[in-house]
Write a protein that holds these residues in place. Structure first.
Motif, PDB file in Angstrom:
ATOM      1  N   ILE A 120       2.512   6.320   9.919  1.00  0.00           N
ATOM      2  CA  ILE A 120       3.328   5.721  10.979  1.00  0.00           C
ATOM      3  C   ILE A 120       3.244   4.204  10.928  1.00  0.00           C
ATOM      4  O   ILE A 120       4.259   3.506  11.018  1.00  0.00           O
ATOM      5  CB  ILE A 120       2.898   6.265  12.358  1.00  0.00           C
ATOM      6  CG1 ILE A 120       3.284   7.744  12.483  1.00  0.00           C
ATOM      7  CG2 ILE A 120       3.512   5.443  13.486  1.00  0.00           C
ATOM      8  CD1 ILE A 120       2.651   8.456  13.666  1.00  0.00           C
ATOM      9  N   ILE A 121       2.036   3.668  10.763  1.00  0.00           N
ATOM     10  CA  ILE A 121       1.855   2.217  10.704  1.00  0.00           C
ATOM     11  C   ILE A 121       2.575   1.630   9.487  1.00  0.00           C
ATOM     12  O   ILE A 121       3.243   0.596   9.589  1.00  0.00           O
ATOM     13  CB  ILE A 121       0.356   1.859  10.698  1.00  0.00           C
ATOM     14  CG1 ILE A 121      -0.257   2.204  12.055  1.00  0.00           C
ATOM     15  CG2 ILE A 121       0.143   0.389  10.373  1.00  0.00           C
ATOM     16  CD1 ILE A 121      -1.768   2.111  12.084  1.00  0.00           C
ATOM     17  N   VAL A 122       2.470   2.293   8.335  1.00  0.00           N
ATOM     18  CA  VAL A 122       3.163   1.824   7.134  1.00  0.00           C
ATOM     19  C   VAL A 122       4.675   1.892   7.334  1.00  0.00           C
ATOM     20  O   VAL A 122       5.407   0.985   6.939  1.00  0.00           O
ATOM     21  CB  VAL A 122       2.719   2.632   5.892  1.00  0.00           C
ATOM     22  CG1 VAL A 122       3.598   2.325   4.691  1.00  0.00           C
ATOM     23  CG2 VAL A 122       1.267   2.341   5.567  1.00  0.00           C
ATOM     24  N   GLY A 123       5.155   2.935   7.989  1.00  0.00           N
ATOM     25  CA  GLY A 123       6.583   3.051   8.287  1.00  0.00           C
ATOM     26  C   GLY A 123       7.072   1.952   9.203  1.00  0.00           C
ATOM     27  O   GLY A 123       8.147   1.373   8.985  1.00  0.00           O
ATOM     28  N   ILE A 124       6.294   1.624  10.214  1.00  0.00           N
ATOM     29  CA  ILE A 124       6.652   0.526  11.118  1.00  0.00           C
ATOM     30  C   ILE A 124       6.672  -0.798  10.355  1.00  0.00           C
ATOM     31  O   ILE A 124       7.564  -1.629  10.560  1.00  0.00           O
ATOM     32  CB  ILE A 124       5.682   0.477  12.314  1.00  0.00           C
ATOM     33  CG1 ILE A 124       5.913   1.694  13.215  1.00  0.00           C
ATOM     34  CG2 ILE A 124       5.853  -0.812  13.104  1.00  0.00           C
ATOM     35  CD1 ILE A 124       4.858   1.892  14.281  1.00  0.00           C
ATOM     36  N   ALA A 125       5.699  -0.984   9.455  1.00  0.00           N
ATOM     37  CA  ALA A 125       5.681  -2.205   8.633  1.00  0.00           C
ATOM     38  C   ALA A 125       6.931  -2.290   7.770  1.00  0.00           C
ATOM     39  O   ALA A 125       7.509  -3.370   7.593  1.00  0.00           O
ATOM     40  CB  ALA A 125       4.427  -2.241   7.766  1.00  0.00           C
ATOM     41  N   LEU A 150      -5.582  10.957  11.245  1.00  0.00           N
ATOM     42  CA  LEU A 150      -5.735   9.587  10.750  1.00  0.00           C
ATOM     43  C   LEU A 150      -4.712   9.271   9.661  1.00  0.00           C
ATOM     44  O   LEU A 150      -4.110   8.187   9.666  1.00  0.00           O
ATOM     45  CB  LEU A 150      -7.158   9.365  10.235  1.00  0.00           C
ATOM     46  CG  LEU A 150      -7.522   7.934   9.860  1.00  0.00           C
ATOM     47  CD1 LEU A 150      -7.257   6.976  11.021  1.00  0.00           C
ATOM     48  CD2 LEU A 150      -8.974   7.860   9.452  1.00  0.00           C
ATOM     49  N   SER A 151      -4.475  10.204   8.757  1.00  0.00           N
ATOM     50  CA  SER A 151      -3.477   9.944   7.718  1.00  0.00           C
ATOM     51  C   SER A 151      -2.080   9.844   8.319  1.00  0.00           C
ATOM     52  O   SER A 151      -1.274   9.017   7.884  1.00  0.00           O
ATOM     53  CB  SER A 151      -3.522  10.998   6.618  1.00  0.00           C
ATOM     54  OG  SER A 151      -3.131  12.262   7.092  1.00  0.00           O
ATOM     55  N   ILE A 202       0.836  -1.206   0.000  1.00  0.00           N
ATOM     56  CA  ILE A 202       0.000   0.000   0.000  1.00  0.00           C
ATOM     57  C   ILE A 202       0.868   1.251   0.000  1.00  0.00           C
ATOM     58  O   ILE A 202       0.627   2.198  -0.755  1.00  0.00           O
ATOM     59  CB  ILE A 202      -0.963  -0.004   1.202  1.00  0.00           C
ATOM     60  CG1 ILE A 202      -2.022  -1.086   1.006  1.00  0.00           C
ATOM     61  CG2 ILE A 202      -1.604   1.367   1.404  1.00  0.00           C
ATOM     62  CD1 ILE A 202      -2.865  -1.344   2.237  1.00  0.00           C
ATOM     63  N   GLY A 203       1.896   1.254   0.834  1.00  0.00           N
ATOM     64  CA  GLY A 203       2.798   2.396   0.886  1.00  0.00           C
ATOM     65  C   GLY A 203       3.531   2.620  -0.425  1.00  0.00           C
ATOM     66  O   GLY A 203       3.681   3.761  -0.884  1.00  0.00           O
ATOM     67  N   SER A 204       3.973   1.538  -1.051  1.00  0.00           N
ATOM     68  CA  SER A 204       4.700   1.692  -2.310  1.00  0.00           C
ATOM     69  C   SER A 204       3.784   2.166  -3.433  1.00  0.00           C
ATOM     70  O   SER A 204       4.185   2.967  -4.278  1.00  0.00           O
ATOM     71  CB  SER A 204       5.398   0.391  -2.695  1.00  0.00           C
ATOM     72  OG  SER A 204       4.461  -0.619  -2.963  1.00  0.00           O
TER      73      SER A 204
END
Length: 63
Positions: free
Chosen positions: A43-48, A37-38, A11-13
């Protein structure tokens, strides 16, 4: 856990691809430009992504 991290990295990519190609940020379009929320999603995508670094060096990714 690995599958969830992989989904978030994809999703991030895709979002970064859209930003690079079309200057369109899908996360901001859905949740508002730099809303709380964004920011949480970023942050969640960065942690992933950081968790995904642990997958390097492994011979086979377990399901």
């Amino acid at each position: 856990m690995r599958i969830a991290a992989l989904v978030l990295m994809v999703i991030g990519s895709i979002n970064w691809g859209l930003v690079g190609l079309f200057k369109f940020n899908l996360v901001d379009a859905i949740f508002g430009e730099m809303s709380l929320l964004s920011r949480i999603i970023y942050i969640i995508v960065g942690i992933a992504g950081l968790y995904g670094l642990t997958m390097f060096g492994e011979k086979e990714i377990e399901k």
